[in-house]
Design an enzyme around this catalytic site. Structure first.
Site, PDB file in Angstrom:
ATOM      1  N   LYS A  98      51.254  28.048   1.087  1.00  0.00           N
ATOM      2  CA  LYS A  98      51.103  28.371   2.511  1.00  0.00           C
ATOM      3  C   LYS A  98      50.527  27.182   3.296  1.00  0.00           C
ATOM      4  O   LYS A  98      50.176  26.164   2.723  1.00  0.00           O
ATOM      5  CB  LYS A  98      50.255  29.627   2.666  1.00  0.00           C
ATOM      6  CG  LYS A  98      50.859  30.854   1.947  1.00  0.00           C
ATOM      7  CD  LYS A  98      52.111  31.388   2.623  1.00  0.00           C
ATOM      8  CE  LYS A  98      53.008  32.231   1.738  1.00  0.00           C
ATOM      9  NZ  LYS A  98      52.568  33.573   1.437  1.00  0.00           N
ATOM     10  N   ASN A  99      50.411  27.337   4.597  1.00  0.00           N
ATOM     11  CA  ASN A  99      50.058  26.197   5.453  1.00  0.00           C
ATOM     12  C   ASN A  99      48.652  25.660   5.182  1.00  0.00           C
ATOM     13  O   ASN A  99      48.411  24.459   5.295  1.00  0.00           O
ATOM     14  CB  ASN A  99      50.194  26.581   6.928  1.00  0.00           C
ATOM     15  CG  ASN A  99      51.654  26.810   7.323  1.00  0.00           C
ATOM     16  OD1 ASN A  99      52.556  26.589   6.513  1.00  0.00           O
ATOM     17  ND2 ASN A  99      51.887  27.235   8.546  1.00  0.00           N
TER      18      ASN A  99
END
Ligand SMILES: *Cc1c(COP(=O)(O)O)cnc(C)c1O
Length: 387
Positions: free
Chosen positions: A184-185
């Site tokens: 994820k980011n």
């Protein structure tokens, strides 16, 4: 041909993350403690909500959100068919039924008209997913929720940085849920966060996430003297550790830097893949901010001699990691067997399922060695297999 495998969704971990983890280990405080609190406060301030509760996954955040808003047996919750299993499983874990809705072909986000068609007297909530980091049409979704008196829990696993009409994702509905899973980011290894402005929901999530112990039970190990706790619910073990928050604190400081880098890569891909037999992501809508979590190509199968799965093999053979986000939920055996879904139920999600491929978008990609290599490979494969 590159020698090393280019990992899809490779996390960008720096020395500060490593040092902070080591400091946690040396301090002996590995579990939920001051670093979790600091990470929560950073996240809360970023989103501007009253509360941010760190948990061990977004799945946990979604599950506890369902319980907090009162979803239970006999209820239905509308979720997109085009999402990760966790979105629907959270509803099932709360004892309710996930009712799928189709998505829009251009944005891949849930189709608000289909939401309206799926509403029944049992519908309790909607879980919009800001797909790939592109914010959903929250004006339409919130209007539907208001009209039918439904709760809204946003699945923001892809969309930490996303904004819609100047407002941050996760702040439209009752609760917003975020993921810090490795791809994820922002990463903590495993990890999640729930944000809300509702004190009762925040308290519920806090208590349910730590065995159902009365609030602030973790303080009992502190230096303020022993405190008894009370068990007020048969809760879950969903708390985040300081070891995880140690990574998150330093990842979070780089959120804008990472975002800018992914935006550049996303735009470079958009320019590089013009004219190929693929459908590119729609441009970013006016007055929104895309979180650029995934860069997805949709293969124009009518003009190609290969399938999506053959394309995946071509990329893997060239040592490039790829992803498929997603095979729609109604095509998986569990949801078919339990809820009677079948192929054909969600034509747009199915169309995407057959064609979609995600290519690397990590801020760790270098221009020459990685990005240039990926672009060349994609062009070469599509040009070779053009009809
Ligand atoms: C990753 C993801 C989740 C689950 O996140 P975890 O932190 O791994 O539990 C939920 N929804 C979507 C859309 C995701 O991509």
């Amino acid at each position: 041909m590159r020698k090393d495998f280019l990992i899809f969704g490779n996390p960008h971990i720096g020395q500060p993350e490593i040092d902070e983890v080591v400091a946690s280990l040396k301090s002996g405080w590995l579990g939920t403690g001051p670093k979790v609190k600091q990470f929560e406060e950073m996240f809360r301030a970023y989103k501007g909500t009253e509360y941010a509760l760190a948990l061990n996954s977004c799945t946990a955040a979604l599950h506890l959100s369902m319980l907090a808003i009162g979803v239970g047996p006999g209820d239905e919750v509308i979720v997109p068919a085009m999402t990760f299993a966790a979105t629907a499983n959270a509803v099932i874990h709360a004892g309710a039924v996930p009712v799928f809705a189709d998505c829009k072909r251009d944005t891949m986000n849930i189709d608000s008209q289909d939401i309206e068609r799926k509403i029944t007297p049992r519908t309790k909530a909607i879980i919009p997913v800001h797909f790939a980091g592109r914010p959903c049409d929250m004006d339409a979704i919130m209007a539907i929720a208001k009209k039918h008196n439904l709760k809204v829990v946003e699945d923001c696993a892809h969309a930490i940085e996303a904004e819609y009409h100047g407002q941050k994702t996760g702040t439209f509905g009752d609760i917003g849920c975020f993921s810090f899973y490795v791809t994820k980011n922002i990463v903590t290894g495993e990890g999640g966060m729930a944000i809300t402005n509702n004190e009762a929901y925040a308290n519920q999530i806090k208590v349910l996430g730590l065995h159902g112990l009365s609030k602030d039970a973790w303080r009992r190990f502190g230096d303020e003297g022993y405190k008894h706790y009370q068990v007020v619910f048969a809760g879950y073990k969903y708390n985040m550790m300081d070891l995880q928050a140690a990574i998150g604190i330093h990842q979070f400081k780089k959120i804008d830097e990472f975002w800018k880098r992914r935006q550049e890569i996303w735009q470079t891909y958009q320019d590089a893949f013009q004219g190929l037999p693929v459908f590119l992501p729609a441009p970013v809508e006016a007055n929104t901010r895309h979180a650029y979590h995934l860069y997805t190509l949709l293969l124009d199968l009518d003009n190609l001699t290969i399938t999506r799965d053959q394309f995946l093999d071509c990329m893997t053979k060239r040592n490039i990691g790829v992803g498929v986000h997603y095979i729609a939920l109604h095509l998986h055996p569990y949801y078919q067997q339990r809820f009677g879904y079948k192929p054909g139920d969600f034509p747009v999600s199915e169309w995407i399922s057959e064609r979609t491929v995600s290519i690397p978008l990590s801020p760790k990609l270098t221009y020459e060695d990685d990005l240039g290599y990926v672009i060349e490979a994609v062009r070469e494969i599509f040009n070779k297999h053009r009809k």
